[in-house]
Design a protein around this motif. Structure first.
Motif, PDB file in Angstrom:
ATOM      1  N   LEU A 402      40.730  31.206  47.610  1.00 43.74           N
ATOM      2  CA  LEU A 402      39.670  32.195  47.749  1.00 43.74           C
ATOM      3  C   LEU A 402      39.601  33.024  46.471  1.00 43.74           C
ATOM      4  O   LEU A 402      40.635  33.397  45.904  1.00 43.74           O
ATOM      5  CB  LEU A 402      39.934  33.108  48.950  1.00 43.74           C
ATOM      6  N   ILE A 403      38.380  33.299  46.031  1.00 41.29           N
ATOM      7  CA  ILE A 403      38.150  33.985  44.748  1.00 41.29           C
ATOM      8  C   ILE A 403      37.317  35.236  44.993  1.00 41.29           C
ATOM      9  O   ILE A 403      36.366  35.216  45.791  1.00 41.29           O
ATOM     10  CB  ILE A 403      37.425  33.030  43.761  1.00 41.29           C
ATOM     11  N   ASP A 404      37.676  36.312  44.308  1.00 41.97           N
ATOM     12  CA  ASP A 404      36.914  37.559  44.392  1.00 41.97           C
ATOM     13  C   ASP A 404      35.598  37.385  43.628  1.00 41.97           C
ATOM     14  O   ASP A 404      35.597  37.003  42.451  1.00 41.97           O
ATOM     15  CB  ASP A 404      37.736  38.704  43.788  1.00 41.97           C
ATOM     16  N   GLU A 405      34.479  37.674  44.290  1.00 42.85           N
ATOM     17  CA  GLU A 405      33.163  37.507  43.658  1.00 42.85           C
ATOM     18  C   GLU A 405      33.012  38.376  42.422  1.00 42.85           C
ATOM     19  O   GLU A 405      32.414  37.975  41.424  1.00 42.85           O
ATOM     20  CB  GLU A 405      32.054  37.872  44.653  1.00 42.85           C
ATOM     21  N   ALA A 406      33.539  39.596  42.475  1.00 39.92           N
ATOM     22  CA  ALA A 406      33.316  40.561  41.395  1.00 39.92           C
ATOM     23  C   ALA A 406      34.187  40.284  40.174  1.00 39.92           C
ATOM     24  O   ALA A 406      33.710  40.313  39.038  1.00 39.92           O
ATOM     25  CB  ALA A 406      33.567  41.978  41.901  1.00 39.92           C
ATOM     26  N   THR A 407      35.484  39.984  40.404  1.00 40.88           N
ATOM     27  CA  THR A 407      36.423  39.858  39.277  1.00 40.88           C
ATOM     28  C   THR A 407      36.712  38.415  38.892  1.00 40.88           C
ATOM     29  O   THR A 407      37.269  38.155  37.832  1.00 40.88           O
ATOM     30  CB  THR A 407      37.748  40.536  39.636  1.00 40.88           C
ATOM     31  N   ASN A 408      36.361  37.466  39.774  1.00 41.50           N
ATOM     32  CA  ASN A 408      36.667  36.046  39.574  1.00 41.50           C
ATOM     33  C   ASN A 408      38.169  35.764  39.637  1.00 41.50           C
ATOM     34  O   ASN A 408      38.629  34.719  39.184  1.00 41.50           O
ATOM     35  CB  ASN A 408      36.102  35.527  38.242  1.00 41.50           C
ATOM     36  N   ASN A 409      38.950  36.692  40.190  1.00 43.89           N
ATOM     37  CA  ASN A 409      40.387  36.484  40.358  1.00 43.89           C
ATOM     38  C   ASN A 409      40.669  35.720  41.647  1.00 43.89           C
ATOM     39  O   ASN A 409      39.968  35.892  42.640  1.00 43.89           O
ATOM     40  CB  ASN A 409      41.127  37.833  40.420  1.00 43.89           C
ATOM     41  N   THR A 410      41.713  34.891  41.609  1.00 43.54           N
ATOM     42  CA  THR A 410      42.159  34.228  42.834  1.00 43.54           C
ATOM     43  C   THR A 410      42.841  35.258  43.725  1.00 43.54           C
ATOM     44  O   THR A 410      43.783  35.928  43.306  1.00 43.54           O
ATOM     45  CB  THR A 410      43.139  33.082  42.513  1.00 43.54           C
TER      46      THR A 410
END
Length: 420
Positions: A402-410
């Motif tokens: 799963l990836i954060d939409e805002a930061t692109n971090n996993t």
């Protein structure tokens, strides 16, 4: 030669890094300059022995505290097999690192301090390795030299761990008494344990059977890239159309009938190209390029399978998730990006069924969210269909991040338990 991926796990100070250092040292898999650096650092730290744990603990914070923080990967080979080692941390606050290291492992070594026996962290790591469906488990009872190589101490730990493992799904469990510091039963059988009739750790790693662990029945080929060279001076390359990816299951051969998902159109494999040229068969985890008989609109994220053996096509998923970020909690109605094989889509967390206490295996049905390193079962709704299998059947098509939409971090790693 095949490759065995294995991860070490266990409580803090059980000797994971020392064991890997001993394996590398005794199998003559380290360079002279590496050994000189470790010897020099050991002297600078005031130690009267060569601290082999320094071969894997490379971060300054790790060396200062004498603990493992991040996953360290090391590679070595013997005449029988190649190895990739993931040295994972023992602390509970680094559960996410342990999950990362064990997620691709064929075997896990859980270290237990002979003086302390089975601790809470030992149970936690055993549970996590079975949750991640690691097929082979070795319980290495370390520091036997500190209990005078007492057979009764070893057998007491074997009985206790066997009783705990009965609650888990463990298909292959092996116990080995050893001393990582002195090398007893690590590479060679030790004369200090004449009562132990089993093999040394390295002998076990060289001979454990892993070929049958791979799913060779369900053909799964997620398309990663479409290759079109378009070389006008070469007629063959001008018309070349290949679909590159990593085989996630089954065996593919030229002449096989396959189906393209999501279209459902069937075609035939005309050729399979590997990195060194054409190959006659491809199986997990080979990376190859397929050439097909018919021109079908295929793009990244699509799946190639057998017409009569297809994965589930689903937008609603049930999954176990390990949450990996301290920045925010996983909560119901949360929007995330899901990356499954080569397909990326937007998703929303429909429901948090429960949070799992990995120490007691207790399910907290009243949990409102998942914090850093916490594990729970969730329901996801995805914006476009994914081609999935149950994680227990295929770890590649049953796992996702799963990836954060805002930061692109996993922010999370998940294992699919159901789809519809």
């Amino acid at each position: 030669m095949d490759i065995l991926r294995f991860a070490t796990a266990g409580s803090v100070d059980d000797g994971k890094s020392t064991l890997i250092g001993r394996l590398l040292f005794d199998s003559k898999s380290i360079f002279e300059d590496q050994l000189e650096s470790v010897e020099r650092t050991s002297v600078d730290r005031g130690e009267d022995y060569t601290n082999l744990a320094l071969l894997t603990d490379g971060l300054r914070a790790e060396r200062e505290q004498g603990i493992t923080i991040d996953v360290a990967y090391r590679y070595f080979a013997t005449p029988r097999r190649k190895f990739i080692i993931a040295d994972t941390p023992g602390h509970i606050q680094y559960t996410r690192n342990m999950v990362t290291g064990a997620s691709t492992a064929d075997l896990a070594i859980i270290l237990v301090d002979a003086r302390k026996g089975i601790l809470e962290q030992s149970r936690r790591h055993a549970f996590l390795t079975t949750l991640l469906k690691v097929p082979h488990l070795v319980v290495a009872v370390n520091k036997m030299d500190l209990v005078d190589y007492d057979q009764q101490v070893f057998e007491r730990i074997v009985d206790e761990f066997t009783a705990f493992a009965a609650k888990l799904e463990v298909s292959d469990l092996t116990f080995i008494p050893l001393s990582a510091l002195h090398g007893d039963n690590v590479v060679e059988r030790s004369p200090n344990t004449p009562w132990y009739q089993g093999s040394s750790l390295l002998h076990h790693l060289e001979h454990v059977h892993i070929a049958s662990d791979r799913n060779l029945i369900d053909v799964r080929f997620p398309v990663q890239y479409v290759i079109r060279p378009h070389k006008s001076t070469d007629p063959e390359l001008h018309d070349y159309r290949g679909y590159a990816g990593q085989v996630a299951g089954g065996v593919l051969k030229p002449g096989d009938e396959v189906v393209h998902l999501p279209s459902g159109l069937t075609t035939t494999i005309t050729a399979i190209d590997g990195p060194g040229g054409p190959v006659q068969e491809a199986y997990q985890p080979m990376s190859v390029t397929l050439r097909l008989a018919d021109d079908i609109d295929i793009s990244r994220g699509d799946m190639i399978a057998r017409p009569n053996n297809r994965p589930e096509t689903a937008q609603d998923l049930d999954a176990m998730v390990c949450w990996m970020t301290p920045d925010r909690e996983l909560t119901p109605r949360m929007k995330v990006v899901i990356k499954h094989t080569t397909r990326t889509a937007k998703a929303v967390v429909k429901e948090l069924h429960y949070r799992l206490d990995v120490n007691t295996l207790h399910r907290d049905d009243s949990a409102q969210g998942l914090g850093l390193n916490e594990i729970g079962r969730i329901a996801l709704r995805v914006t476009q269909p994914l081609f999935v299998d149950d994680y227990g059947r295929n770890r590649m098509t049953g796992g996702f991040i799963l990836i954060d939409e805002a930061t692109n971090n996993t922010v999370g790693a998940g294992m699919i338990t159901g789809a519809k």
